[in-house]
Design a protein around this motif. Sequence first.
Motif, short mmCIF file in Angstrom:
data_model
loop_
_atom_site.label_atom_id
_atom_site.label_comp_id
_atom_site.label_asym_id
_atom_site.label_seq_id
_atom_site.Cartn_x
_atom_site.Cartn_y
_atom_site.Cartn_z
N GLU A 112 -15.66 -14.65 -0.85
CA GLU A 112 -16.37 -13.60 -0.12
C GLU A 112 -17.55 -14.10 0.70
OE1 GLU A 112 -17.34 -10.57 -3.01
OE2 GLU A 112 -15.25 -9.87 -3.11
N ARG A 166 0.86 -1.19 0.00
CA ARG A 166 0.00 0.00 0.00
C ARG A 166 0.90 1.23 0.00
NH1 ARG A 166 -2.86 -3.59 -1.00
NH2 ARG A 166 -4.71 -4.34 0.05
N PHE A 196 -12.29 -11.92 1.52
CA PHE A 196 -12.91 -11.06 2.52
C PHE A 196 -13.77 -11.84 3.51
CE2 PHE A 196 -12.83 -7.33 -0.78
CZ PHE A 196 -11.45 -7.29 -0.67
N ASN A 230 4.29 -10.94 -3.92
CA ASN A 230 4.04 -10.87 -5.37
C ASN A 230 5.25 -10.30 -6.10
OD1 ASN A 230 0.97 -11.43 -5.75
ND2 ASN A 230 1.10 -10.06 -3.97
N ASP A 289 0.03 -17.21 -9.66
CA ASP A 289 -1.08 -16.34 -9.26
C ASP A 289 -2.05 -16.12 -10.42
OD1 ASP A 289 -2.48 -14.62 -7.61
OD2 ASP A 289 -0.91 -13.11 -7.48
#
Length: 292
Positions: free
Chosen positions: A240, A63, A259, A118, A180
């Motif tokens: 999810e 981030r 999530f 990654n 991935d």
Amino acid sequence: KAKEAGKNNYQFYTRGMNATAVNYLLLENDLRRAIEQDQLSMYYQPQIDLQTGSLMGVEALVRWQHPERGLIGPINFISLAEETGLIVPLGEWVLRAACQQQKTWLQAGKYVGKVAVNLSARQFRQQRFAERIADILTETELPAKYLELEITESSAMEHAGETINMLNLLNQMGLSLAIDDFGTGYSSLAYLKRFPIQKLKIDRSFISDIYTDQNDASIARSIIGLAHNMMLNVVAEGVEDTNQAEWLRRQGCDQAQGFLYAQPMPAGRLESFFKGGTFSINNNVVKLELPA
Ligand code: C2E
Ligand code: MG
Ligand code: MG
Ligand code: MG
């Protein structure tokens, strides 16, 4: 095609300004400064064993804490970093941060499983990339078995011959390797079987409608079968809801990430789930409840 995807990713930057070369340079400088001034931070997302509910590993996701714009996600700056070459210092920053964090967890007796980082194509196609990894492991005093590297199916297949050589070097060092976004690229199975990898990650685009869309269900089932026939672990991305998790569990998928269990979070937040010597994902109950 990569160019097009890249362009979309600049929307963030071009909104309200002209996408001129000057602006582009400003952004590049912003990102360069971000790397130098530690404006980057790592978030970690749990990977859960679908049969037992235990924590198997965490994926490290970068981030950017921008001084004016707030928290920026990687889709807004990774392609800029790739095109400008900044991905090399950025990637090293990420690897070092994730290895340091993993070392800290191990020293504190907090075992999160492997930390997965990654890689972008431009990064692992560097000359001497394996040596750079070895240097970072030495510097952070992290045994290689605690680090996993993820490369996307499309970047792995792009120069598959070179990829095999690099993956072999990394594999010999004792690292875990995962492919991935599997299912979104153009895999050659002849190459796939020659990759010394341990894991396939099913792209989340196949997971969202898995129990309503027959095609998605067939694709996911095929990837699970392919992985298991090749003695690989298979992880579903972007899980999810409990319907998806239950479907995947019944199909024998090994792990899930999404999530439903947890959002990516800073290291400190993840540590709040550590109780009695292990990370508690609510005793096999799929939902990992976040503290208020
Ligand atoms: P990825 O490696 O496929 O990572 C998974 C992405 O899916 C993450 O997005 C994660 O937050 C998101 N995700 C996880 N669970 C769910 C879910 O249940 N639903 C939905 N809708 N999304 C979910 P994020 O963090 O924005 O990262 C996006 C991509 O940016 C990553 O995709 C990866 O390709 C790239 N990236 C992230 N960090 C790095 C990095 O340090 N280096 C490089 N080269 N690329 C990175
Ligand atoms: Mg990934
Ligand atoms: Mg992915
Ligand atoms: Mg992705």
